[in-house]
Structures are given as structure tokens and as C-alpha cells.
Design a protein around this motif. Structure first.
Motif, short mmCIF file in Angstrom:
data_model
loop_
_atom_site.label_atom_id
_atom_site.label_comp_id
_atom_site.label_asym_id
_atom_site.label_seq_id
_atom_site.Cartn_x
_atom_site.Cartn_y
_atom_site.Cartn_z
N ALA A 6 48.10 103.20 -14.84
CA ALA A 6 47.32 102.37 -13.91
C ALA A 6 47.98 102.41 -12.53
CB ALA A 6 47.26 100.94 -14.42
N VAL A 7 47.19 102.24 -11.51
CA VAL A 7 47.68 102.21 -10.12
C VAL A 7 48.64 101.03 -9.97
CG1 VAL A 7 46.92 101.83 -7.73
CG2 VAL A 7 45.58 103.30 -9.27
N ARG A 8 49.70 101.24 -9.18
CA ARG A 8 50.70 100.17 -8.99
C ARG A 8 50.03 98.86 -8.54
NH1 ARG A 8 55.96 98.69 -7.33
NH2 ARG A 8 56.04 98.20 -5.11
N GLY A 9 50.42 97.78 -9.22
CA GLY A 9 49.87 96.47 -8.85
C GLY A 9 48.52 96.15 -9.46
N MET A 10 47.95 97.13 -10.20
CA MET A 10 46.66 96.91 -10.87
C MET A 10 46.97 96.85 -12.37
SD MET A 10 44.29 97.71 -8.32
CE MET A 10 44.61 98.17 -6.62
N VAL A 11 46.59 95.80 -13.00
CA VAL A 11 47.14 95.51 -14.32
C VAL A 11 46.04 95.46 -15.39
CG1 VAL A 11 48.42 93.77 -15.64
CG2 VAL A 11 49.03 94.24 -13.26
N ASP A 12 46.30 96.12 -16.52
CA ASP A 12 45.37 96.04 -17.66
C ASP A 12 45.56 94.69 -18.36
OD1 ASP A 12 44.46 98.80 -17.47
OD2 ASP A 12 46.47 99.35 -18.16
N VAL A 13 44.47 94.07 -18.73
CA VAL A 13 44.56 92.90 -19.61
C VAL A 13 44.27 93.41 -21.01
CG1 VAL A 13 43.63 90.63 -20.16
CG2 VAL A 13 43.83 91.35 -17.77
N LEU A 14 45.25 93.34 -21.89
CA LEU A 14 45.16 93.99 -23.19
C LEU A 14 44.53 93.06 -24.24
CD1 LEU A 14 48.60 95.80 -23.01
CD2 LEU A 14 46.31 96.67 -22.48
N PRO A 15 44.03 93.67 -25.33
CA PRO A 15 43.28 92.86 -26.31
C PRO A 15 44.03 91.63 -26.83
CG PRO A 15 43.05 95.19 -26.81
CD PRO A 15 44.01 95.10 -25.66
N ASP A 16 45.36 91.71 -26.92
CA ASP A 16 46.04 90.51 -27.44
C ASP A 16 46.15 89.41 -26.38
OD1 ASP A 16 47.93 91.79 -25.92
OD2 ASP A 16 49.60 91.33 -27.27
N GLU A 17 45.81 89.74 -25.12
CA GLU A 17 45.84 88.70 -24.08
C GLU A 17 44.46 88.13 -23.79
OE1 GLU A 17 49.31 90.64 -21.24
OE2 GLU A 17 47.31 91.51 -21.27
N THR A 18 43.41 88.90 -24.15
CA THR A 18 42.07 88.44 -23.75
C THR A 18 41.65 87.10 -24.38
OG1 THR A 18 41.18 90.06 -25.30
CG2 THR A 18 41.05 90.61 -22.98
N PRO A 19 42.10 86.75 -25.60
CA PRO A 19 41.69 85.42 -26.08
C PRO A 19 42.11 84.29 -25.13
CG PRO A 19 42.56 86.71 -27.89
CD PRO A 19 42.82 87.52 -26.64
N LEU A 20 43.32 84.41 -24.57
CA LEU A 20 43.79 83.38 -23.65
C LEU A 20 42.96 83.38 -22.36
CD1 LEU A 20 46.00 81.33 -24.05
CD2 LEU A 20 47.61 82.85 -22.90
N TRP A 21 42.63 84.58 -21.88
CA TRP A 21 41.77 84.70 -20.69
C TRP A 21 40.41 84.06 -20.96
CZ3 TRP A 21 42.34 86.71 -15.75
CH2 TRP A 21 43.59 87.26 -15.47
N GLN A 22 39.86 84.35 -22.14
CA GLN A 22 38.53 83.81 -22.44
C GLN A 22 38.57 82.30 -22.54
OE1 GLN A 22 37.46 86.09 -25.88
NE2 GLN A 22 36.85 87.86 -24.67
#
Ligand code: HAM
Length: 428
Positions: A6-22
């Protein structure tokens, strides 16, 4: 061949983090919806000029941090560094600012900053903007709305409201003169950045992080002494309303914010749990922007929260929003598989509150049970030759010591009803 990253400073939100995001997003929708605000979705790209004029030509954002480019038609465009300017542009363009209008938005913003913990080049904001109300009850409601959201998230004990008023454009102008005159006498003690700002944006020197500069700032004239009466009265009423609502805050006379469009109320919610990037939410009043963008002069106030920082804060508190499956469906062979898939499909239709994961890709019963266990599911549903012959299914608990049982259609439906009720109780 090297792998792409990924481009520097651009971050993937991974499947184990998406429940918290949702969970974060859902609580925001619930709380903001309960206050009668509607969602607005604006493009990620606007004319560069829109941001330069509202955020301010001499702010860090506009001077150093925008992703600006000329499109094929040589139009000067930028990825949005924040949501307020786009929202005001859209509200004026679509003639939506006749009456009290309240909107919110959520999405990615872009700033070319030096990436570090809690600071990214693509990050996400949840913003709320309220138009048409000049009185401090509007400012108070925005802050109470934040508090409601923090309570829902369980972070109200670890965030602090910092509050200030920066007065009218005129009073700020007078103050700027006095501040600049004072700072000029101490110019050699200021850090390099502040020396530069002395000529462009002296108010920002007040919240400089440099210790040497802060030493100088301690002796500076106070903004409060230059405030116009109306701003003072507005601020006093706001403080009173917050007091009545039991919302405590820290008065921070040096809080000026990094965007130029504010007047009167400015605020930030900060935390001591995240290190240097301590501000999780910021906002204030910006009564001039609608007029500046060609609309009828209309007061406005709002805020935006940084979602990455809220996620980090939730993680430090070990919040967990993962929702493991209720059922993991296992089948012994291909005959059993087709029945299992049909049943799983039926269950998802008739019991929409249940999360049903079908094992795919075959394998021994033992390996399927291993997967079932790993999935976190509460129950395995097993279809084998016996079950097929008898028209039953075996349900086996994976997290408790209950007995496994074979169920016919009627008993299975009773079981699924119980499970669905349990799942909805847990969610509530
Ligand atoms: P802001 O203070 O520039 O305000 O940004 C709001 C929040 O976005 C910050 O408090 C922070 O949590 C988050 N944030 C900002 N930059 C970054 C970054 N590089 N990485 C991660 N998080 C970041 C505004 O943008 C205003 N539009 C707020 C507003 C709305 N005022 C009135 N209405």
C-alpha cells in the motif's frame, strides 16, 4: 518480482478490524440519527480553490498537505482534506440552507502528512454540520451529541473536552496585531516553524508543541482581553448550558485549531491514551463560510471525529465487536453436502438473525470440526449418512458442555428459534 505494498500513509483495514469499525459506525448512525441529522455524501474531489479559500491559504493543510493535481482539462483539483468545505459547497449549490439543516457524513479524507501512530495520509472522519442557528444552544447540542456517542462507545471516561472562543473576525484581527507585536520581541526564542508563522498565521503559534515557544506564549497577551461582547456572551451562555447538562470541560485559551474558518466557539476532544496524536475530534462555529461560498449569510457549527484514533482508543480499552457464527454447517460427503447447503439456505431465509457458515471445500469430518472450532461458532450442524437416512441433523455445541442431539425438522426449528432469540439478546 517484489510484492506491491500500500502507498505510504494509506492503510488497509483488515477483516479482523472491521467488526470494530462497523460497531463504531453503527453507534454513530444511531446517535446522530436520534438527534434528527441526515446523511450527506459528497465527492472525494473538489476544486483546489474551494479548500484554499475556506481552510485558509496559509494553513498547513493548504500549504503543505493537499493532494492537488491538474486533471486532463487542466482544472486544479484536490482530494478532500476534510469534509466541511465540501458539505457547505453542496448545501449552497443545492439550495438546502433555507432553514435549520443538520447533516452528517463519513468517509476518507486525504492529507500529505508525515505518517505516524494515529496520523495517516488517508484517514476517515465522521463529521456533523448544523446550519442556520446562531445561538449557543446549537454548540451545546453538538457537544452533547459527542458525549452520547462516547458513552455508547464506552470511552466517555477517557476523553476530555477542551473549549475556547476565538471571537469575531474583527476581534481576532485586533488580537493578531497585539500578539504579533509581542512575539516579534521574542522572535529569536521561537522555534523555526513559529518564526515562519509569525508573518503568516501567528495565532497558530499559541498551540505550538515546542517548549521554547510555549515559554514565550506564557507571557503573550490573552485573546480573552480582545473578545467582542457578543462572542463573550455567546461563550458564557454555552458554558452555562454545558454546566446545566453536567458536561465538564477544560478551558484552553490557546486552542485555535488548524483551519482558518472558525469564529467564536472552538473545541477539541482529547485523550491521554494515544500519545502525540491525542485529539480524537475537533470542531467549532464557522458563521462566515456559507456567505463566503455564495449562499445567504447563514451561521453554522460542526465537528469531525477521526475514526482511526477512535478505533485505536477502543483497542486500548480492549473493546471487542467480533461476531462469531452461530452455526457452522458440516457434511460427511457430497450427498450430505447438497442437503446441508439447502438447509443452510433455508435457515438464513427463515432465521435472518442467525449467522450460518457453510463448510466448503470438503475434507474429513475431523478437519471440518477443527475449522468449526476455529471459526468461533457456537454450534456445529452435522449432516452425515445417518442424518440423511433419517431426515435429521445433529447439533453439537462447540463452546458449552451440553449434549449433542439429533433433531427432526420440528425440533430443529424450535432449536433455531431459541438460538435466534439468544443471539438478539446478546446483541442488545
Ligand atoms: P480537523 O481537526 O482537521 O477538523 O480534523 C478532525 C479530526 O480528524 C482530528 O481531530 C483527528 O482526529 C482527525 N485527523 C485529522 N488529520 C488526521 C490524520 N492525518 N490522520 C488521522 N486522523 C486525522 C476538521 O477537519 C474540520 N472539518 C472539523 C469540523 C467540522 N469543524 C466544523 N465542522
Amino acid at each position: 518480482m517484489g510484492q506491491y505494498r500500500a502507498v505510504r500513509g494509506m492503510v488497509d483495514v483488515l477483516p479482523d478490524e472491521t467488526p470494530l469499525w462497523q460497531m463504531l459506525e453503527q453507534t454513530a448512525r444511531d446517535v446522530i440519527g436520534a438527534h434528527g441529522y441526515s446523511e450527506i455524501r459528497t465527492p472525494l474531489v473538489e476544486r483546489t480553490e474551494l479548500f484554499a479559500r475556506s481552510i485558509g491559504e496559509v494553513t498547513d493543510i493548504v500549504e503543505k498537505e493537499m493532494y492537488s493535481f491538474a486533471d486532463r482539462n487542466d482544472e486544479g483539483l484536490s482530494l478532500r482534506p476534510e469534509g466541511t468545505a465540501s458539505t457547505v459547497r453542496a448545501m449552497v449549490q443545492h439550495n438546502l440552507i433555507q432553514s435549520a439543516q443538520r447533516v452528517w457524513y463519513m468517509g476518507p479524507m486525504f492529507r500529505y502528512e508525515r505518517p505516524q501512530k494515529g496520523r495517516q495520509r488517508q484517514f476517515h472522519q465522521l463529521g456533523v454540520e448544523a446550519f442556520g442557528v446562531p445561538t449557543p444552544d446549537q454548540d451545546a447540542e453538538l457537544l452533547l451529541l459527542c458525549r452520547q456517542w462516547w458513552k455508547r462507545l464506552g470511552i466517555d471516561d477517557v476523553v476530555t473536552l477542551e473549549l475556547n472562543t476565538i471571537g469575531s473576525a474583527e476581534s481576532r484581527h485586533a488580537y493578531k496585531g497585539a500578539l504579533t507585536a509581542y512575539l516579534r520581541q521574542h522572535v529569536e526564542s521561537l522555534d523555526e516553524d513559529s518564526q515562519r508563522r509569525l508573518e503568516t498565521n501567528p495565532l497558530r503559534i499559541l498551540d505550538s508543541k515546542s517548549a521554547a515557544t510555549q515559554n514565550v506564549v506564557t507571557g503573550a497577551p490573552a485573546m480573552a482581553a480582545f473578545l467582542d461582547d457578543e462572542s463573550k456572551a455567546h461563550h458564557d451562555q454555552l458554558c452555562e448550558l454545558l454546566g446545566q447538562a453536567g458536561l465538564s470541560f477544560v478551558a484552553n485559551p490557546n486552542l485555535v485549531r488548524g483551519l482558518d474558518y472558525y469564529n467564536k466557539t472552538v473545541f477539541e476532544w482529547t485523550t491521554d491514551r494515544l500519545g502525540a496524536q491525542a485529539t480524537v475530534c475537533g470542531g467549532g462555529r464557522y458563521d462566515g463560510m456559507v456567505g463566503q461560498f455564495g449562499g445567504n449569510a447563514t451561521p453554522a457549527a460542526g465537528f469531525a471525529a477521526g475514526l482511526e484514533r477512535l478505533i485505536m482508543l477502543l483497542q486500548t480499552l480492549e473493546a471487542d465487536a467480533t461476531e462469531p457464527p452461530d452455526l457452522y454447517v458440516i457434511s460427511a460427503d457430497s450427498n450430505a453436502l447438497s442437503r446441508a447447503m439447502l438447509e443452510a439456505d433455508r435457515i438464513r431465509t427463515e432465521f435472518p438473525g442467525l449467522r450460518v457458515v457453510q463448510h466448503l471445500g470438503g475434507g474429513s469430518l475431523k478437519s471440518q470440526f477443527k475449522r468449526a472450532d476455529k471459526s468461533g461458532a457456537s454450534w456445529a450442524m452435522v449432516y452425515g449418512p445417518d442424518e440423511l437416512a433419517q431426515g435429521t441433523v445433529t447439533v453439537k455445541p462447540l463452546r458449552t458442555n451440553e449434549e449433542q442431539t439429533s433433531l427432526g425438522r420440528g425440533a430443529l426449528n424450535d432449536f433455531l428459534h431459541r438460538l435466534e432469540r439468544l443471539a438478539s439478546d446478546i446483541e442488545e
